[in-house]
Motif scaffolding. Sequence first.
Motif, PDB file in Angstrom:
ATOM      1  N   THR A  73      32.955  46.892  40.348  1.00  0.00           N
ATOM      2  CA  THR A  73      33.730  45.777  40.892  1.00  0.00           C
ATOM      3  C   THR A  73      34.074  46.113  42.338  1.00  0.00           C
ATOM      4  OG1 THR A  73      34.654  45.336  38.705  1.00  0.00           O
ATOM      5  CG2 THR A  73      35.785  44.346  40.597  1.00  0.00           C
ATOM      6  N   THR A 120      31.054  41.622  40.959  1.00  0.00           N
ATOM      7  CA  THR A 120      31.110  42.464  39.775  1.00  0.00           C
ATOM      8  C   THR A 120      29.750  42.416  39.100  1.00  0.00           C
ATOM      9  OG1 THR A 120      33.470  42.021  39.450  1.00  0.00           O
ATOM     10  CG2 THR A 120      32.248  42.817  37.544  1.00  0.00           C
ATOM     11  N   SER A 151      33.318  39.952  47.361  1.00  0.00           N
ATOM     12  CA  SER A 151      33.796  40.334  46.034  1.00  0.00           C
ATOM     13  C   SER A 151      32.660  40.138  45.054  1.00  0.00           C
ATOM     14  CB  SER A 151      34.985  39.473  45.603  1.00  0.00           C
ATOM     15  OG  SER A 151      36.087  39.706  46.453  1.00  0.00           O
TER      16      SER A 151
END
Length: 188
Positions: A72, A139, A137
């Motif tokens: 992440t 993940t 961002s």
Amino acid sequence: MSIIMKNVFWGVAMIAIFGACSTAPEKATQDHKHEKSQAIIEKANCVVHPTEGNDVNGTIAFEKTTDGVKVTADVAGLTPGKHGFHVHQYGDCSGPAGKTAGGHFNPEGKKHGAPDDMERHVGDLGNLVADSSGVASMTFTDSKLTLNGPNSIIGRSIIIHAGEDDLTSQPTGAAGARVACGVIGVAK
């Protein structure tokens, strides 16, 4: 003291000395046995800091799963677009340009590639994509990364590059300068 008494004295003394010597190593071994069990690392964290002249910062978290290691990433201060993102060989971010981190982590001696390629460095994580405000961002789960064993990424570093990793150029993906670096450490 009679000769008999002297011989008895020396005999008892020798038995005591040899007896102590013969049992001392066994006792020492028993007293110093240590369990060599190491805890299995389940989580790791990396705080990336800007290299000289850059403003990139953020965190990358790693968590062991049944499918590999969940990654992440939350990074800010990037230019909009794609940025190469790799685990590098050494956990050393002391150099102003991040070069002290060495090359991509590649314990299997493979060619550089995309994260889903069979032929790739263990450290090849592809690209972070920054939005118009410079924030990235993402993940994903990577099946090659490990937090334990001989190919563990613990103590190594994350490097974020100025440009896009083209996923094919050898040996680095032509991603350009290193804009951020951070050491991967064990997390609680």
